[in-house]
Design a protein around this motif. Structure first.
Motif, PDB file in Angstrom:
ATOM      1  N   GLU A 142      -4.823  -0.684   4.990  1.00 30.18           N
ATOM      2  CA  GLU A 142      -4.706  -1.236   4.049  1.00 30.18           C
ATOM      3  C   GLU A 142      -4.983  -0.257   2.802  1.00 30.18           C
ATOM      4  N   ARG A 143      -5.243   0.993   2.855  1.00 29.90           N
ATOM      5  CA  ARG A 143      -5.083   1.970   1.780  1.00 29.90           C
ATOM      6  C   ARG A 143      -3.474   2.389   1.946  1.00 29.90           C
ATOM      7  N   ASP A 144      -2.956   2.698   3.137  1.00 30.80           N
ATOM      8  CA  ASP A 144      -1.628   2.876   3.150  1.00 30.80           C
ATOM      9  C   ASP A 144      -0.731   2.080   2.719  1.00 30.80           C
ATOM     10  N   ALA A 145      -1.007   0.662   2.875  1.00 29.71           N
ATOM     11  CA  ALA A 145      -0.066  -0.513   2.222  1.00 29.71           C
ATOM     12  C   ALA A 145      -0.233  -0.658   0.895  1.00 29.71           C
ATOM     13  N   ALA A 146      -1.393  -0.375   0.433  1.00 31.73           N
ATOM     14  CA  ALA A 146      -1.542  -0.384  -1.206  1.00 31.73           C
ATOM     15  C   ALA A 146      -0.606   0.794  -1.925  1.00 31.73           C
ATOM     16  N   LYS A 147      -0.629   1.902  -1.064  1.00 42.04           N
ATOM     17  CA  LYS A 147      -0.024   3.274  -1.718  1.00 42.04           C
ATOM     18  C   LYS A 147       1.495   2.855  -1.636  1.00 42.04           C
ATOM     19  N   THR A 148       2.115   1.959  -0.490  1.00 51.20           N
ATOM     20  CA  THR A 148       3.475   1.686  -0.344  1.00 51.20           C
ATOM     21  C   THR A 148       3.933   0.449  -1.270  1.00 51.20           C
ATOM     22  N   PHE A 149       3.159  -0.461  -1.128  1.00 51.15           N
ATOM     23  CA  PHE A 149       3.636  -1.715  -1.872  1.00 51.15           C
ATOM     24  C   PHE A 149       3.046  -2.043  -3.160  1.00 51.15           C
ATOM     25  N   GLY A 150       1.906  -1.228  -3.710  1.00 49.75           N
ATOM     26  CA  GLY A 150       1.406  -1.585  -4.968  1.00 49.75           C
ATOM     27  C   GLY A 150       0.929  -2.965  -5.178  1.00 49.75           C
ATOM     28  N   ALA A 151       1.725  -3.299  -6.410  1.00 50.96           N
ATOM     29  CA  ALA A 151       1.204  -4.804  -6.884  1.00 50.96           C
ATOM     30  C   ALA A 151       1.448  -5.733  -5.996  1.00 50.96           C
ATOM     31  N   GLU A 152       2.540  -5.805  -5.033  1.00 46.36           N
ATOM     32  CA  GLU A 152       2.653  -6.834  -4.203  1.00 46.36           C
ATOM     33  C   GLU A 152       1.367  -6.882  -2.986  1.00 46.36           C
ATOM     34  N   TRP A 153       1.028  -5.867  -2.612  1.00 49.50           N
ATOM     35  CA  TRP A 153      -0.174  -5.631  -1.634  1.00 49.50           C
ATOM     36  C   TRP A 153      -1.444  -6.239  -2.228  1.00 49.50           C
ATOM     37  N   GLU A 154      -1.718  -5.812  -3.463  1.00 53.44           N
ATOM     38  CA  GLU A 154      -2.869  -6.188  -4.366  1.00 53.44           C
ATOM     39  C   GLU A 154      -2.899  -7.845  -4.389  1.00 53.44           C
ATOM     40  N   ARG A 155      -1.638  -8.376  -4.805  1.00 49.75           N
ATOM     41  CA  ARG A 155      -1.614 -10.036  -4.789  1.00 49.75           C
ATOM     42  C   ARG A 155      -1.876 -10.418  -3.527  1.00 49.75           C
ATOM     43  N   TYR A 156      -1.285  -9.825  -2.458  1.00 55.42           N
ATOM     44  CA  TYR A 156      -1.225 -10.565  -1.132  1.00 55.42           C
ATOM     45  C   TYR A 156      -2.634 -10.308  -0.537  1.00 55.42           C
ATOM     46  N   ALA A 157      -3.298  -9.200  -1.074  1.00 52.97           N
ATOM     47  CA  ALA A 157      -4.710  -8.940  -0.502  1.00 52.97           C
ATOM     48  C   ALA A 157      -5.772  -9.804  -1.203  1.00 52.97           C
ATOM     49  N   SER A 158      -5.483 -10.158  -2.349  1.00 48.15           N
ATOM     50  CA  SER A 158      -6.409 -10.989  -3.024  1.00 48.15           C
ATOM     51  C   SER A 158      -6.258 -12.334  -2.827  1.00 48.15           C
ATOM     52  N   GLN A 159      -5.347 -12.746  -2.182  1.00 48.28           N
ATOM     53  CA  GLN A 159      -5.186 -14.291  -1.379  1.00 48.28           C
ATOM     54  C   GLN A 159      -5.450 -14.425  -0.054  1.00 48.28           C
ATOM     55  N   THR A 160      -5.548 -13.387   0.637  1.00 51.65           N
ATOM     56  CA  THR A 160      -5.396 -13.417   2.018  1.00 51.65           C
ATOM     57  C   THR A 160      -6.415 -12.662   2.715  1.00 51.65           C
TER      58      THR A 160
END
Length: 236
Positions: free
Chosen positions: A185-203
């Motif tokens: 998840e830390r790697d995904a947050a660095k790669t995808f930024g806001a898109e990851w944050e939105r996805y992680a907040s909902q899933t």
């Protein structure tokens, strides 16, 4: 499960065959690529080898618990293969354990785990090729469906054939998968930024929300109530 049942251990060829069958089957779905993938798959493979080593090779758990088992369940030949299904024995199932409730429930968990592993891989593979974030299909329900699948399969095998070694390994592997998921998840947050944050907040990470549509759902649209124009706006 009487004294007439012949011992069914020391069959190391079956240990090798069953281990290879399930490991290769899981590999065809998981297809590990990164170092983290190989660590998670390697731990899962180790669990299977330990399981089948006791199921067909050396019944370590039976020997360790032989005194208690013999006293608690007299008349049961615990060196027979059927008696290795300890949950069926302990809860009084004296017919063929392969048709017992715990064995049937284990088939549901194992089959469901392999199905989830397959479904998750197809989404992940397509996303990796496109360089996008995996957030559809199984990934719309939980953020780490492959780890969930590994845990479901291992839990299914525990219901079918519990051993001291696999019972010790199970929580350790679960903790390892949690740590791996946090690293991913830390790697995904660095790669995808806001898109990851939105996805992680909902899933959710591991446990899906019942009735929820997942992380790829479109936002709800609200329509403001209409207001009647005033007399001045209506004109003459």
């Amino acid at each position: 499960m009487t004294q007439d049942n012949a011992p069914a251990y020391g069959l190391w060829s079956l240990v090798v065959i069953n281990s290879l069958v399930f490991i290769i089957f899981a590999f065809s779905f998981a297809k590990p690529q990164s170092g983290r993938d190989w660590r998670s798959f390697g731990a899962f493979s180790g669990f299977l080898v330990a399981l089948f080593a006791e199921m067909y090779g050396y019944p370590l758990t039976i020997y360790l618990l032989s005194g208690w088992l013999g006293t608690k369940f007299p008349g049961v030949d615990f060196l027979s293969h059927d008696a290795g299904h300890l949950l069926e024995v302990m809860f009084g199932w004296r017919a063929n354990p392969h048709f017992g409730p715990f064995h049937a429930l284990s088939a549901v968990f194992i089959g469901g785990g392999f199905w989830l592993l397959s479904a998750a891989w197809s989404v992940l593979y397509a996303s990796q090729r496109a360089g996008t974030l995996a957030k559809t299909g199984a990934y719309a329900r939980v953020r780490h469906p492959q780890y969930v699948a590994f845990v479901l399969i291992m839990f299914g095998f525990l219901l079918q054939w519990p051993t001291v070694l696999t019972l010790v390994m199970f929580p350790i592997l679960c903790a390892m998968y949690v740590r791996l998921s946090l690293t991913e998840e830390r790697d995904a947050a660095k790669t995808f930024g806001a898109e990851w944050e939105r996805y992680a907040s909902q899933t959710p990470r591991f446990f899906p929300k019942l009735g929820a549509s997942g992380g790829d759902a479109a936002p709800c649209l609200t329509i403001a109530p209409t207001r009647r124009p005033s007399r001045e706006q209506q004109g003459p």
